[in-house]
Motif scaffolding. Structure first.
Motif, PDB file in Angstrom:
ATOM      1  N   VAL A 136       0.830  -1.208   0.000  1.00  0.00           N
ATOM      2  CA  VAL A 136       0.000   0.000   0.000  1.00  0.00           C
ATOM      3  C   VAL A 136       0.863   1.256   0.000  1.00  0.00           C
ATOM      4  CG1 VAL A 136      -1.688   1.328   1.336  1.00  0.00           C
ATOM      5  CG2 VAL A 136      -1.950  -1.157   1.110  1.00  0.00           C
ATOM      6  N   LEU A 137       1.879   1.293   0.843  1.00  0.00           N
ATOM      7  CA  LEU A 137       2.688   2.506   0.990  1.00  0.00           C
ATOM      8  C   LEU A 137       3.582   2.762  -0.225  1.00  0.00           C
ATOM      9  CD1 LEU A 137       3.682   2.105   4.749  1.00  0.00           C
ATOM     10  CD2 LEU A 137       2.041   3.722   3.784  1.00  0.00           C
ATOM     11  N   VAL A 138       4.188   1.711  -0.760  1.00  0.00           N
ATOM     12  CA  VAL A 138       5.097   1.894  -1.901  1.00  0.00           C
ATOM     13  C   VAL A 138       4.341   2.398  -3.122  1.00  0.00           C
ATOM     14  CG1 VAL A 138       6.562   0.669  -3.551  1.00  0.00           C
ATOM     15  CG2 VAL A 138       6.832   0.262  -1.095  1.00  0.00           C
ATOM     16  N   TYR A 139       3.152   1.819  -3.364  1.00  0.00           N
ATOM     17  CA  TYR A 139       2.379   2.227  -4.544  1.00  0.00           C
ATOM     18  C   TYR A 139       1.413   3.374  -4.241  1.00  0.00           C
ATOM     19  CZ  TYR A 139       4.239  -1.965  -6.711  1.00  0.00           C
ATOM     20  OH  TYR A 139       5.086  -2.912  -7.220  1.00  0.00           O
ATOM     21  N   GLU A 140       1.403   3.841  -2.995  1.00  0.00           N
ATOM     22  CA  GLU A 140       0.571   4.973  -2.579  1.00  0.00           C
ATOM     23  C   GLU A 140      -0.888   4.793  -2.992  1.00  0.00           C
ATOM     24  OE1 GLU A 140       2.368   8.553  -3.988  1.00  0.00           O
ATOM     25  OE2 GLU A 140       4.132   8.346  -2.699  1.00  0.00           O
ATOM     26  N   SER A 141      -1.382   3.561  -2.794  1.00  0.00           N
ATOM     27  CA  SER A 141      -2.774   3.250  -3.165  1.00  0.00           C
ATOM     28  C   SER A 141      -3.640   3.349  -1.921  1.00  0.00           C
ATOM     29  CB  SER A 141      -2.858   1.848  -3.785  1.00  0.00           C
ATOM     30  OG  SER A 141      -2.205   0.897  -2.955  1.00  0.00           O
ATOM     31  N   TYR A 142      -3.996   4.601  -1.565  1.00  0.00           N
ATOM     32  CA  TYR A 142      -4.755   4.848  -0.343  1.00  0.00           C
ATOM     33  C   TYR A 142      -6.251   4.981  -0.597  1.00  0.00           C
ATOM     34  CZ  TYR A 142      -0.022   6.474   0.837  1.00  0.00           C
ATOM     35  OH  TYR A 142       1.327   6.577   0.998  1.00  0.00           O
ATOM     36  N   ALA A 143      -6.666   5.067  -1.824  1.00  0.00           N
ATOM     37  CA  ALA A 143      -8.079   5.303  -2.128  1.00  0.00           C
ATOM     38  C   ALA A 143      -8.934   4.124  -1.675  1.00  0.00           C
ATOM     39  CB  ALA A 143      -8.270   5.541  -3.624  1.00  0.00           C
ATOM     40  N   GLY A 144     -10.190   4.424  -1.356  1.00  0.00           N
ATOM     41  CA  GLY A 144     -11.097   3.373  -0.907  1.00  0.00           C
ATOM     42  C   GLY A 144     -11.301   2.292  -1.938  1.00  0.00           C
ATOM     43  N   PHE A 145     -11.338   2.690  -3.234  1.00  0.00           N
ATOM     44  CA  PHE A 145     -11.500   1.716  -4.317  1.00  0.00           C
ATOM     45  C   PHE A 145     -10.321   0.739  -4.335  1.00  0.00           C
ATOM     46  CE2 PHE A 145     -10.654   0.422  -8.696  1.00  0.00           C
ATOM     47  CZ  PHE A 145     -11.866  -0.148  -9.048  1.00  0.00           C
ATOM     48  N   ASP A 146      -9.101   1.257  -4.182  1.00  0.00           N
ATOM     49  CA  ASP A 146      -7.912   0.400  -4.198  1.00  0.00           C
ATOM     50  C   ASP A 146      -7.891  -0.550  -2.998  1.00  0.00           C
ATOM     51  OD1 ASP A 146      -7.059   1.652  -6.502  1.00  0.00           O
ATOM     52  OD2 ASP A 146      -5.827   3.129  -5.425  1.00  0.00           O
ATOM     53  N   ILE A 147      -8.232  -0.019  -1.847  1.00  0.00           N
ATOM     54  CA  ILE A 147      -8.242  -0.853  -0.645  1.00  0.00           C
ATOM     55  C   ILE A 147      -9.271  -1.974  -0.782  1.00  0.00           C
ATOM     56  CG2 ILE A 147      -8.692  -0.871   1.832  1.00  0.00           C
ATOM     57  CD1 ILE A 147      -6.084   0.518   0.987  1.00  0.00           C
ATOM     58  N   LEU A 148     -10.459  -1.644  -1.284  1.00  0.00           N
ATOM     59  CA  LEU A 148     -11.494  -2.649  -1.464  1.00  0.00           C
ATOM     60  C   LEU A 148     -11.039  -3.745  -2.410  1.00  0.00           C
ATOM     61  CD1 LEU A 148     -14.382  -3.614  -0.957  1.00  0.00           C
ATOM     62  CD2 LEU A 148     -15.127  -2.161  -2.875  1.00  0.00           C
ATOM     63  N   HIS A 149     -10.389  -3.352  -3.515  1.00  0.00           N
ATOM     64  CA  HIS A 149      -9.911  -4.350  -4.477  1.00  0.00           C
ATOM     65  C   HIS A 149      -8.842  -5.241  -3.863  1.00  0.00           C
ATOM     66  CE1 HIS A 149     -11.639  -4.458  -8.481  1.00  0.00           C
ATOM     67  NE2 HIS A 149     -11.978  -3.188  -8.323  1.00  0.00           N
ATOM     68  N   ARG A 150      -7.954  -4.670  -3.082  1.00  0.00           N
ATOM     69  CA  ARG A 150      -6.920  -5.481  -2.437  1.00  0.00           C
ATOM     70  C   ARG A 150      -7.553  -6.561  -1.563  1.00  0.00           C
ATOM     71  NH1 ARG A 150      -1.731  -3.960  -2.593  1.00  0.00           N
ATOM     72  NH2 ARG A 150      -1.245  -1.890  -3.439  1.00  0.00           N
ATOM     73  N   LEU A 151      -8.534  -6.168  -0.790  1.00  0.00           N
ATOM     74  CA  LEU A 151      -9.159  -7.122   0.118  1.00  0.00           C
ATOM     75  C   LEU A 151      -9.980  -8.164  -0.632  1.00  0.00           C
ATOM     76  CD1 LEU A 151     -10.246  -4.712   3.008  1.00  0.00           C
ATOM     77  CD2 LEU A 151      -8.127  -6.019   2.738  1.00  0.00           C
ATOM     78  N   LEU A 152     -10.698  -7.733  -1.676  1.00  0.00           N
ATOM     79  CA  LEU A 152     -11.502  -8.677  -2.444  1.00  0.00           C
ATOM     80  C   LEU A 152     -10.628  -9.696  -3.166  1.00  0.00           C
ATOM     81  CD1 LEU A 152     -14.296  -6.401  -3.970  1.00  0.00           C
ATOM     82  CD2 LEU A 152     -14.550  -8.146  -2.197  1.00  0.00           C
ATOM     83  N   GLU A 153      -9.527  -9.247  -3.737  1.00  0.00           N
ATOM     84  CA  GLU A 153      -8.654 -10.171  -4.478  1.00  0.00           C
ATOM     85  C   GLU A 153      -7.908 -11.110  -3.532  1.00  0.00           C
ATOM     86  OE1 GLU A 153      -6.683  -7.168  -6.740  1.00  0.00           O
ATOM     87  OE2 GLU A 153      -8.647  -6.659  -7.569  1.00  0.00           O
ATOM     88  N   THR A 154      -7.553 -10.594  -2.343  1.00  0.00           N
ATOM     89  CA  THR A 154      -6.959 -11.480  -1.341  1.00  0.00           C
ATOM     90  C   THR A 154      -7.964 -12.543  -0.905  1.00  0.00           C
ATOM     91  OG1 THR A 154      -5.509  -9.713  -0.532  1.00  0.00           O
ATOM     92  CG2 THR A 154      -5.907 -11.563   0.954  1.00  0.00           C
TER      93      THR A 154
END
Length: 370
Positions: A136-154
């Motif tokens: 998250v920190l390296v790619y600076e993906s803090y948006a809610g959409f990005d976080i949701l996708h990370r959790l869904l794909e995991t």
């Protein structure tokens, strides 16, 4: 060159086929490896090819690590990993939004996630807390959409990994229990026969110490059997294999382990007494030798009649040994009393073993799957 590549591919396929059709560790390793690769491939096909998810890599990456050695362990690891990934992702996103600086956010978030990951209840999956935070920190993906996708794909990768392990040849670990179950009686019988043959010959301190070392290894084998039993029991937890196969191959009863814990301990105690004894009546070796030889015969594979005959001979030999204690012509020593007690305990447990073997000798139908 094409012919050489074809030949190499054919050779690899034959090796894989031999490993899959064979029994033992090679088959298990090959099957689990192919399942792991297949789970990652399915996860990528769904997340990257069909769904075209923005962070599709997380699905196969998660699936790779969740085809575990047992179905129960896959479920537990999936739960642990999802919890730590959620925690690491949310901590990193919160740190990034609040501090607006990647280095500062790392300085604050990484110590927290590493500490969280070292919590013992998360086991080896705790490493994914700081790993998720780094992504998250390296790619600076803090948006809610990005976080949701990370959790869904995991979650997608975890689900695929668990399902593949549970539904495609779910692992059952009973071979090690069965191997130790057949090996222990043979090893005990061999040692008892060797001691019986040796004590009537020339007494040798080095030989007796060697017998004692082998008796210690027998007790170690029982400890290994207990460990194998726990592994076998875990492999049956949440395992749907008994519903997917026509028959169920159950592991041996755990009561058998307790009997062997006692038998090997009595053998060790008997040989320790021989090793520690300074003086024994001259008639003892000639009485103890047939007793131990008969004990070994009880453990040798054979018919129920052979075991009963060996038990009767052992019982008669033990009566002769205890008669020496009551004979005023011989000096009663602590070693003689200990031998009588240890061999009596061995006789009692070998009787239990023989009775259990008689039950197992009766043909039993294999249980049909429900």
């Amino acid at each position: 060159m094409w012919h050489s590549l074809t030949w190499e591919a054919t050779s690899v396929c034959r090796s894989v086929r031999r490993c899959v059709t064979a029994r033992g560790p090679e088959r298990y390793t090959t099957v689990q490896s192919l399942k792991t690769a297949g789970a990652a491939l399915v996860a990528w096909a769904l997340a990257g090819w069909w769904w075209d998810a923005p962070m599709a890599l997380l699905a196969p990456w998660t699936a790779l690590f969740l085809v575990q050695s047992t179905v129960y362990r896959s479920l537990l690891s999936a739960l642990q990993q999802f919890v730590v990934v959620v925690a690491g992702t949310l901590l990193a996103a919160g740190g990034g939004v609040l501090l607006q600086n990647t280095m500062a956010a790392m300085a604050v978030v990484l110590p927290l996630t590493v500490l969280l990951g070292n919590y013992t209840r998360f086991g080896s999956q705790g490493l994914y807390a700081p790993t998720a935070a780094l992504f998250v920190l390296v790619y600076e993906s803090y948006a809610g959409f990005d976080i949701l996708h990370r959790l869904l794909e995991t979650l997608l990768g975890a689900t695929i990994g668990v399902c593949v392990n549970a539904l495609v040849l779910p692992p059952v670990h009973t071979d090690r229990v069965r191997r130790l179950r057949s090996q222990l009686p043979r090893d005990c019988a061999t040692l008892l026969h060797e001691v019986a043959d040796g004590i009537e010959g020339v007494y040798d301190d080095g030989r007796v110490r060697g017998w004692y070392d082998r008796a210690l290894r027998l007790t170690d084998a029982v400890a290994e059997l207990r460990d194998a039993r726990r592994w076998s029991d875990e492999s049956f937890r949440f395992n749907p294999g008994h519903k997917l196969r026509r028959t169920v191959v159950l592991p041996p009863s755990a009561d058998w382990d307790l009997t062997w814990d006692r038998i090997t301990e009595h053998i060790r105690a008997t040989i320790r007494t021989l090793n520690d004894a300074t003086t024994l009546p001259d008639c003892v070796p000639g009485t103890l030798s047939p007793l131990l030889r008969s004990a070994g015969d009880v453990l040798d594979p054979g018919s129920a009649d052979d075991r009963d005959r060996a038990l009767n001979e052992m019982t008669a030999a033990h009566r002769r040994l205890t008669a020496v204690l009551a004979d005023g012509r011989y000096e009663t020593t602590p070693a003689l009393g200990a031998l009588a007690l240890d061999t009596q305990r061995l006789l009692d447990d070998l009787t239990t073993f023989a009775d259990a073997q008689d039950v197992q000798d009766v043909p039993q139908p294999r249980r049909q799957a429900s």
